[in-house]
Design an enzyme around this catalytic site. Structure first.
Site, mmCIF file in Angstrom:
data_model
loop_
_atom_site.group_PDB
_atom_site.id
_atom_site.type_symbol
_atom_site.label_atom_id
_atom_site.label_comp_id
_atom_site.label_asym_id
_atom_site.label_seq_id
_atom_site.Cartn_x
_atom_site.Cartn_y
_atom_site.Cartn_z
ATOM 1 N N SER A 171 0.868 -1.189 0.000
ATOM 2 C CA SER A 171 0.000 0.000 0.000
ATOM 3 C C SER A 171 0.900 1.233 0.000
ATOM 4 C CB SER A 171 -0.854 -0.010 1.270
ATOM 5 O OG SER A 171 -1.500 1.226 1.454
ATOM 6 N N TYR B 97 -2.096 -1.314 10.309
ATOM 7 C CA TYR B 97 -2.132 -1.433 8.842
ATOM 8 C C TYR B 97 -0.770 -1.063 8.256
ATOM 9 C CZ TYR B 97 -4.177 -1.132 4.124
ATOM 10 O OH TYR B 97 -4.465 -1.321 2.781
HETATM 11 N N1 LIG Z 1 -8.802 0.094 -1.414
HETATM 12 C C1 LIG Z 1 -7.709 0.806 -1.154
HETATM 13 O O1 LIG Z 1 -7.741 2.057 -1.080
HETATM 14 C C2 LIG Z 1 -6.378 0.096 -0.995
HETATM 15 C C3 LIG Z 1 -5.219 0.872 -0.964
HETATM 16 C C4 LIG Z 1 -3.988 0.238 -0.793
HETATM 17 C C5 LIG Z 1 -3.920 -1.144 -0.662
HETATM 18 N N2 LIG Z 1 -5.069 -1.866 -0.689
HETATM 19 C C6 LIG Z 1 -4.934 -3.317 -0.526
HETATM 20 O O2 LIG Z 1 -5.541 -3.974 -1.640
HETATM 21 C C7 LIG Z 1 -5.918 -5.296 -1.257
HETATM 22 C C8 LIG Z 1 -7.352 -5.561 -1.729
HETATM 23 O O3 LIG Z 1 -8.238 -4.740 -1.001
HETATM 24 P P1 LIG Z 1 -9.548 -4.077 -1.643
HETATM 25 O O4 LIG Z 1 -9.382 -2.610 -1.561
HETATM 26 O O5 LIG Z 1 -9.875 -4.694 -2.935
HETATM 27 O O6 LIG Z 1 -10.614 -4.460 -0.500
HETATM 28 P P2 LIG Z 1 -11.975 -5.291 -0.535
HETATM 29 O O7 LIG Z 1 -12.493 -5.250 0.857
HETATM 30 O O8 LIG Z 1 -12.877 -4.794 -1.619
HETATM 31 O O9 LIG Z 1 -11.482 -6.770 -0.916
HETATM 32 C C9 LIG Z 1 -10.697 -7.532 -0.033
HETATM 33 C C10 LIG Z 1 -11.118 -8.988 -0.108
HETATM 34 O O10 LIG Z 1 -10.312 -9.736 0.803
HETATM 35 C C11 LIG Z 1 -11.148 -10.683 1.435
HETATM 36 N N3 LIG Z 1 -10.601 -11.112 2.726
HETATM 37 C C12 LIG Z 1 -10.610 -10.434 3.912
HETATM 38 N N4 LIG Z 1 -10.089 -11.189 4.877
HETATM 39 C C13 LIG Z 1 -9.742 -12.369 4.309
HETATM 40 C C14 LIG Z 1 -9.160 -13.562 4.808
HETATM 41 N N5 LIG Z 1 -8.860 -13.702 6.110
HETATM 42 N N6 LIG Z 1 -8.936 -14.583 3.931
HETATM 43 C C15 LIG Z 1 -9.279 -14.477 2.626
HETATM 44 N N7 LIG Z 1 -9.850 -13.378 2.108
HETATM 45 C C16 LIG Z 1 -10.074 -12.333 2.939
HETATM 46 C C17 LIG Z 1 -12.474 -9.953 1.626
HETATM 47 O O11 LIG Z 1 -13.554 -10.864 1.870
HETATM 48 C C18 LIG Z 1 -12.582 -9.205 0.305
HETATM 49 O O12 LIG Z 1 -13.272 -9.980 -0.662
HETATM 50 C C19 LIG Z 1 -5.753 -5.355 0.259
HETATM 51 O O13 LIG Z 1 -4.532 -6.018 0.562
HETATM 52 C C20 LIG Z 1 -5.662 -3.892 0.668
HETATM 53 O O14 LIG Z 1 -4.952 -3.711 1.868
HETATM 54 C C21 LIG Z 1 -6.293 -1.293 -0.854
#
Ligand SMILES: NC(=O)c1ccc[n+]([C@@H]2O[C@H](COP(=O)([O-])OP(=O)(O)OC[C@H]3O[C@@H](n4cnc5c(N)ncnc54)[C@H](O)[C@@H]3O)[C@@H](O)[C@H]2O)c1
Length: 293
Positions: free
Chosen positions: A144, A157
């Site tokens: 991130s 985080y």
């Molecule tokens: N959205 C943002 O702004 C952002 C920014 C930087 C990094 N990220 C990273 O991107 C990645 C994806 O996140 P996103 O934004 O698509 O979020 P999201 O919540 O839309 O999707 C995340 C998915 O991970 C699944 N998940 C959660 N816990 C889990 C577990 N224990 N085992 C298996 N699956 C699990 C959830 O059910 C969900 O389907 C994450 O690692 C997040 O930290 C997101």
């Protein structure tokens, strides 16, 4: 290096929503064979329906908690056996937590580290032998912009995302030194419009709706665009991928400004109201709403 995804066996965790679902959609459109996992069965089912509509023929889904080491190790071996190998692994599953370090419960801290750090470490170690055997294997770990600078209310985080960054950079060096043929990419997304904050935990005294509204308002990049940028990075063999103009600005700004960057973050945060540290009536301590990243 993977030049195209047609016929490749591609593994995505957290495929039931957001970036993971968009990756599954696009890999399906490229004709990849898919192993998709998520802890949320409904989200995973919806993704499976979508990729089937895109014409994906060889898809296996697994309801899986990435924080469960034995389950991840078993799934990796079963996946390699089912498909006859593995070419691409994206350790994407993640969660968010808003809590000042003093008020954060150990349970919440360990929950987040279990998924955002250990989940990535388990996925990496479990799949590396299979990626080596591919000859053109590629590993993608999602960090991130919060793996680039510290943010109030995001200590857990940030700790996990810095750890993913350090871990993945070390793995990359090892893969190169050993001539493994495995490419390794670290991804630093900025704000992406997904469900991450809606599904997050927050310590008492934090208004989650406010955090969700803030994240939605500052997140300029769609999950679909994020997935396109990530897959382009894989095809080009990039070591680090920044997703969104905000991510690039933070990377460049933090390196150019050096020690001035941290106080600048405080000033900008205070002005925007995004990272305010205001004492609350809550006995837990201080309220520090901030967007997930
Ligand atoms: N959205 C943002 O702004 C952002 C920014 C930087 C990094 N990220 C990273 O991107 C990645 C994806 O996140 P996103 O934004 O698509 O979020 P999201 O919540 O839309 O999707 C995340 C998915 O991970 C699944 N998940 C959660 N816990 C889990 C577990 N224990 N085992 C298996 N699956 C699990 C959830 O059910 C969900 O389907 C994450 O690692 C997040 O930290 C997101």
């Amino acid at each position: 290096m993977i030049r195209e995804f047609t016929g490749r066996v591609c593994v995505v965790t957290g495929a039931g929503s957001g970036i993971g679902r968009a990756l599954a959609d696009q890999l399906a459109a490229h004709g990849a064979r898919l192993a998709l996992a998520d802890v949320d069965p409904d989200g995973l089912r919806e993704t499976a329906l979508r990729v089937a509509r895109s014409g994906a023929k060889d898809v296996h889904t697994e309801v899986l908690d990435v924080a469960d080491r034995a389950a991840v190790l078993g799934w990796a071996d079963a996946t390699a056996e089912r498909f006859g190998g593995v070419d691409l692994v994206v350790n994407n599953a993640g969660v968010a937590l808003t809590a000042g370090v003093e008020e954060m419960s150990w349970d919440d801290f360990e929950w987040l580290m279990g998924i955002n750090f250990w989940g990535v470490a388990y996925g990496t170690k479990a799949f590396l032998p299979h990626l080596r055997r591919s000859g053109e294997g590629h590993l993608v770990n999602i960090s991130s912009v919060f793996g680039l600078f510290g943010v109030p209310s995001q200590s857990a985080y940030c700790a996990a995302k810095y750890a993913v960054r350090g871990f993945t950079e070390s793995v990359r060096q090892e893969m190169r030194l050993s001539g493994s043929g495995v490419g390794v990419t670290t991804v630093h997304p900025g704000g992406i419009r997904t469900n991450i904050v809606r599904n997050s935990r927050a310590a008492a005294g934090h208004d989650r709706d406010e955090v969700v509204a803030l994240h939605d308002s500052v997140s300029r990049t769609s999950a679909e665009h994020a997935a396109r940028v990530i897959l382009r990075g894989v095809r080009r063999g990039r070591t680090r991928v920044f997703v969104g103009a905000d991510a690039t600005a933070i990377d460049v700004g933090s390196r150019l400004l050096g020690s001035v960057f941290e106080p600048l973050v405080r000033v900008v945060s205070k002005r925007s109201g995004s990272n305010r540290l205001t004492p609350t009536a809550s006995p837990e301590g201080y309220s520090t709403p901030v967007t997930g990243g």
